[in-house]
Motif scaffolding. Sequence first.
Motif, short mmCIF file in Angstrom:
data_model
loop_
_atom_site.label_atom_id
_atom_site.label_comp_id
_atom_site.label_asym_id
_atom_site.label_seq_id
_atom_site.Cartn_x
_atom_site.Cartn_y
_atom_site.Cartn_z
N GLN A 151 122.75 -41.75 47.89
CA GLN A 151 122.06 -40.78 47.04
C GLN A 151 123.01 -39.76 46.43
O GLN A 151 122.84 -39.37 45.26
N ILE A 152 124.02 -39.31 47.18
CA ILE A 152 124.92 -38.29 46.64
C ILE A 152 125.74 -38.85 45.47
O ILE A 152 126.07 -38.13 44.53
N VAL A 153 126.05 -40.14 45.52
CA VAL A 153 126.76 -40.77 44.40
C VAL A 153 125.86 -40.78 43.16
O VAL A 153 126.29 -40.42 42.05
N ILE A 154 124.62 -41.16 43.37
CA ILE A 154 123.66 -41.20 42.25
C ILE A 154 123.48 -39.80 41.66
O ILE A 154 123.55 -39.61 40.43
N ASP A 155 123.27 -38.80 42.53
CA ASP A 155 122.97 -37.45 42.06
C ASP A 155 124.16 -36.81 41.33
O ASP A 155 123.98 -36.15 40.30
N THR A 156 125.36 -36.99 41.86
CA THR A 156 126.52 -36.38 41.20
C THR A 156 126.83 -37.05 39.87
O THR A 156 127.14 -36.37 38.88
N GLN A 157 126.72 -38.36 39.83
CA GLN A 157 127.01 -39.07 38.57
C GLN A 157 125.93 -38.81 37.52
O GLN A 157 126.21 -38.87 36.32
#
Length: 438
Positions: A80-86
């Motif tokens: 999720q953190i990859v999705i949210d930051t990108q």
Amino acid sequence: MAQQGVATEDDLLFKPGEDPRFNWESYEALKSQDLSGKSVSVFGPWLTPDDDNVKATLAYFEAATGIDVQYSGSDSFEQQIVIDTQAGSPPDVAVFPQPGLAADLASKGLLTPLAGGTADWVRDNYAAGPSWVDLGTYTGKDGSEDLYGFFYKVDLKSLVWYSPDNFDDAGYDVPETMEELKALTDQIVADGGTPWCIGLGSGGATGWPATDWVEDMMLRTQPPEVYDQWVSNEIPFDDPRVVAAIEEFGAFARNDDYVDGGAGAVSSTDFRDSPKGLFTSPPKCYLHRQASFIPAVFPEDVEVGLDADFFYFPAYEGKDLGRPVLGGGTLFAITNDTPEAHALIEFLKSPIAHEVWMAQVGFLTPHKGVNTETYADDSLKAMGDILLNATAFRFDGSDLMPGAVGAGSFWTGMVDYTGGKPADEVATEIQNSWDAVK
């Protein structure tokens, strides 16, 4: 007047000023900043019960400053953190369960360096401070290195578990050096006993306990810098120094006299069943090397501190490599550059931010400014003391390697090795698998 949902001192788990174990001066110092009307969002991997503990701790930041801290946890944090930051919608602060993903996001320009002076603060205030700076320092999108990660909440792996009653009955003393540990191992055999319980079984993850052994042995036979070169593959897996560390593990695990069930049982014994031999009568073994989580699988009637205890997996006296510690930990990083995010990192420097969680459960810290008497029990305090006495701290190496290696060929290679395959052959096969994913 406090914002709705913002903790006040009436809401705090331990009331300011009441329990003298806590560093209340560090709490009072937080009141110098008024953050009323401000908020900071934190996203991490912690779910119940850890999310209750972190919320109870962050409440002190709220009560002192008036800020609204919004913590949310997820068991799919890393995806999720990859999705949210990108997507451009990150939390203000993210809590990473290991450095690899944080370093990856930093390299893409998706993390903000911590405030100037933070690295010096960590060096001065954390035991083995330079290790924590190294673990939180990454290369940014512009190619320059900065401190991005602030470590908070640490796990310990360099432990040996034993039964104090069995030691007392046999007249054994806790060894303080690797030389003494090896002598004790031989003494137990001479007395007709079996020294070690070792089990690598873990379903699809079979083999992982052996990787921890090898990592600990690397830190006890080579300087931390060589460990780092191994973990990053700057030196190959079949470097003679790595092969020698594998064989150090084999000196224990491949000796039929040393292991409950003989060397042939090591790979097939489930790691959760392995320590139970400590508690049989007569004991099937006297020693078990495993991380701080292992009491969770001890028999229900075993009480840590009474029926079971632990000691630091010792270093060689003759190699002069200090007291290295292997473990893991979570790091806070700024994913949205706001003054409130930086203020939260400042809060994590305060002893009270550590002591409140220390007094609950499941928390260890290398912060030298805390009162270790605030730990919830004597076992946690003893683990905390091991951290505070460490001269170097290194992260679990397999967790930092590419998945195909650290959660693949390294695991299976250790199974092959305990089954009798030569260490150099196993190491070359692991290196070949690493080359294949480059």
